[in-house]
Design a protein around this motif. Structure first.
Motif, PDB file in Angstrom:
ATOM      1  N   ARG A  99       0.900  -0.829  -0.061  1.00 13.98           N
ATOM      2  CA  ARG A  99       0.126  -0.064  -0.146  1.00 13.98           C
ATOM      3  C   ARG A  99       0.705   1.533   0.009  1.00 13.98           C
ATOM      4  O   ARG A  99       2.414   1.065   0.287  1.00 13.98           O
ATOM      5  CB  ARG A  99      -1.246   0.231   1.484  1.00 13.98           C
ATOM      6  N   TRP A 100       0.582   1.995  -0.450  1.00 10.84           N
ATOM      7  CA  TRP A 100       0.806   3.796  -0.636  1.00 10.84           C
ATOM      8  C   TRP A 100      -0.580   4.912  -0.607  1.00 10.84           C
ATOM      9  O   TRP A 100      -1.362   4.582  -0.401  1.00 10.84           O
ATOM     10  CB  TRP A 100       1.081   4.159  -2.158  1.00 10.84           C
ATOM     11  N   THR A 101       0.419   5.416   1.031  1.00 16.20           N
ATOM     12  CA  THR A 101      -0.823   6.097   1.728  1.00 16.20           C
ATOM     13  C   THR A 101       0.310   7.179   2.529  1.00 16.20           C
ATOM     14  O   THR A 101       1.260   7.254   2.706  1.00 16.20           O
ATOM     15  CB  THR A 101      -1.057   5.518   2.859  1.00 16.20           C
ATOM     16  N   THR A 102      -1.161   8.780   2.186  1.00 17.94           N
ATOM     17  CA  THR A 102      -0.272   9.796   2.308  1.00 17.94           C
ATOM     18  C   THR A 102      -1.292  10.685   3.097  1.00 17.94           C
ATOM     19  O   THR A 102      -2.184   9.898   3.189  1.00 17.94           O
ATOM     20  CB  THR A 102       0.881  10.274   1.782  1.00 17.94           C
ATOM     21  N   LYS A 103      -0.456  11.763   3.241  1.00 19.20           N
ATOM     22  CA  LYS A 103      -1.634  12.751   3.689  1.00 19.20           C
ATOM     23  C   LYS A 103      -1.973  13.571   3.257  1.00 19.20           C
ATOM     24  O   LYS A 103      -0.638  14.125   2.957  1.00 19.20           O
ATOM     25  CB  LYS A 103      -1.588  13.078   5.315  1.00 19.20           C
ATOM     26  N   ILE A 104      -2.576  14.710   2.751  1.00 14.89           N
ATOM     27  CA  ILE A 104      -2.674  15.674   1.946  1.00 14.89           C
ATOM     28  C   ILE A 104      -4.017  16.803   2.263  1.00 14.89           C
ATOM     29  O   ILE A 104      -5.730  15.950   3.231  1.00 14.89           O
ATOM     30  CB  ILE A 104      -3.624  15.006   0.680  1.00 14.89           C
ATOM     31  N   ASP A 105      -3.447  17.622   2.468  1.00 14.59           N
ATOM     32  CA  ASP A 105      -4.451  18.421   3.712  1.00 14.59           C
ATOM     33  C   ASP A 105      -5.004  17.559   5.216  1.00 14.59           C
ATOM     34  O   ASP A 105      -5.891  17.845   5.837  1.00 14.59           O
ATOM     35  CB  ASP A 105      -5.289  19.304   3.080  1.00 14.59           C
ATOM     36  N   LYS A 106      -4.860  17.252   5.598  1.00 13.10           N
ATOM     37  CA  LYS A 106      -5.012  16.281   7.097  1.00 13.10           C
ATOM     38  C   LYS A 106      -5.664  15.630   6.816  1.00 13.10           C
ATOM     39  O   LYS A 106      -6.094  13.912   7.457  1.00 13.10           O
ATOM     40  CB  LYS A 106      -4.947  17.078   7.976  1.00 13.10           C
ATOM     41  N   VAL A 107      -5.770  15.217   5.316  1.00 10.46           N
ATOM     42  CA  VAL A 107      -6.991  13.649   5.007  1.00 10.46           C
ATOM     43  C   VAL A 107      -5.801  12.542   4.612  1.00 10.46           C
ATOM     44  O   VAL A 107      -5.034  12.479   3.520  1.00 10.46           O
ATOM     45  CB  VAL A 107      -7.761  14.154   3.847  1.00 10.46           C
ATOM     46  N   GLU A 108      -6.434  11.232   5.448  1.00  7.97           N
ATOM     47  CA  GLU A 108      -5.596  10.398   4.568  1.00  7.97           C
ATOM     48  C   GLU A 108      -6.124   9.615   3.146  1.00  7.97           C
ATOM     49  O   GLU A 108      -7.447   9.725   3.333  1.00  7.97           O
ATOM     50  CB  GLU A 108      -5.504   9.538   5.784  1.00  7.97           C
ATOM     51  N   VAL A 109      -5.023   9.128   2.143  1.00 18.42           N
ATOM     52  CA  VAL A 109      -5.138   9.154   1.112  1.00 18.42           C
ATOM     53  C   VAL A 109      -3.939   7.709   0.495  1.00 18.42           C
ATOM     54  O   VAL A 109      -3.878   7.482   1.243  1.00 18.42           O
ATOM     55  CB  VAL A 109      -5.428   9.618   0.210  1.00 18.42           C
ATOM     56  N   GLY A 110      -4.373   6.881  -0.105  1.00 17.84           N
ATOM     57  CA  GLY A 110      -3.951   5.705  -0.265  1.00 17.84           C
ATOM     58  C   GLY A 110      -4.761   4.543  -2.048  1.00 17.84           C
ATOM     59  O   GLY A 110      -5.570   4.383  -1.712  1.00 17.84           O
ATOM     60  N   VAL A 111      -3.503   3.692  -2.102  1.00 17.00           N
ATOM     61  CA  VAL A 111      -3.857   2.855  -3.090  1.00 17.00           C
ATOM     62  C   VAL A 111      -3.087   1.853  -1.882  1.00 17.00           C
ATOM     63  O   VAL A 111      -2.555   2.214  -1.840  1.00 17.00           O
ATOM     64  CB  VAL A 111      -3.735   3.227  -3.820  1.00 17.00           C
ATOM     65  N   SER A 112      -4.105   0.143  -2.032  1.00 20.79           N
ATOM     66  CA  SER A 112      -3.037  -1.085  -1.871  1.00 20.79           C
ATOM     67  C   SER A 112      -3.660  -2.188  -3.248  1.00 20.79           C
ATOM     68  O   SER A 112      -4.872  -1.826  -3.542  1.00 20.79           O
ATOM     69  CB  SER A 112      -4.126  -1.104  -0.736  1.00 20.79           C
ATOM     70  N   LEU A 113      -2.663  -2.945  -3.085  1.00 20.44           N
ATOM     71  CA  LEU A 113      -2.554  -3.554  -4.127  1.00 20.44           C
ATOM     72  C   LEU A 113      -2.574  -5.719  -2.843  1.00 20.44           C
ATOM     73  O   LEU A 113      -1.691  -5.566  -2.440  1.00 20.44           O
ATOM     74  CB  LEU A 113      -1.601  -3.673  -4.724  1.00 20.44           C
ATOM     75  N   ARG A 114      -3.304  -6.110  -4.047  1.00 18.97           N
ATOM     76  CA  ARG A 114      -2.683  -6.924  -3.860  1.00 18.97           C
ATOM     77  C   ARG A 114      -3.244  -7.933  -4.368  1.00 18.97           C
ATOM     78  O   ARG A 114      -4.124  -8.023  -4.947  1.00 18.97           O
ATOM     79  CB  ARG A 114      -4.784  -7.595  -2.456  1.00 18.97           C
TER      80      ARG A 114
END
Length: 195
Positions: A99-114
């Motif tokens: 998974r790739w996760t980050t914060k944008i304007d204090k909001v968590e966003v991300g992508v995960s692969l399985r």
């Protein structure tokens, strides 16, 4: 209701344990997708299931499917292509997970692969499907469900097995979650047979 309580518990834990981050910078944190909406085996399960995946070590070498996606393939600013995923090998119910996760304007966003070798991945409820470069991409748009973060769950036959993609983004800054998911699917399909 149980899913909402679980999600709140994860959010409280994440906010209590998270260190300081710079907006737009990848951060290690509690998982955004608290439960896996994908089938656990060959049979599919309801995406609203409250079972957590078994947790495997979250370290190791980035390889296979996880090495095919880079931060610069994602719409989120601030990371270089060579920056590794936030977590790898975290869901032992699949052969590969990242998974790739980050914060944008204090909001968590991300992508995960399985990824599962030799078997398709399914989701029981679906919103629709697309033909993406000869691959059938099935998706479930969860952007308007009140008990989960705005998200899109996608599955696609991939490299003799199955690939599951989850996009979570309540920021509203990068287009709809399913459009983001379709773009990730396109990138992954383009690189399906690359090493």
């Amino acid at each position: 209701m149980r899913r909402l309580v679980l999600l709140l518990a994860v959010l409280v834990l994440a906010s209590g344990c998270a260190g300081k981050t710079v907006e737009g910078t990848p951060v290690a944190q509690a998982p955004l997708d608290a439960t896996s909406p994908f089938d656990k085996d060959q049979t599919s399960t309801d995406p609203s299931s409250t079972e957590d995946p078994q947790v495997a070590p979250i370290d190791g070498e980035v390889k296979g499917v996880c090495a095919k996606l880079r931060w610069t393939d994602l719409p989120y600013p601030g990371a270089k292509a060579e920056t590794p995923p936030t977590q790898i090998n975290y869901d032992s119910t699949f052969d590969q997970s990242c998974r790739w996760t980050t914060k944008i304007d204090k909001v968590e966003v991300g992508v995960s692969l399985r990824f599962r070798e030799g078997k398709q991945i399914t989701i029981e409820r679906t919103t629709g499907d697309w033909d993406v470069k000869g691959h059938k991409v099935t998706y479930l748009d969860r952007s308007n469900e009140p008990d989960v973060e705005p998200s899109c769950v996608l599955v696609v036959p991939y490299d003799g097995g199955g690939l599951g993609i989850i996009i979570i983004d309540s920021s509203g800054k990068f287009g709809t979650v399913c459009d983001q998911g379709r773009k990730v699917a396109e990138v992954m399909i383009d690189r399906e047979h690359s090493s």
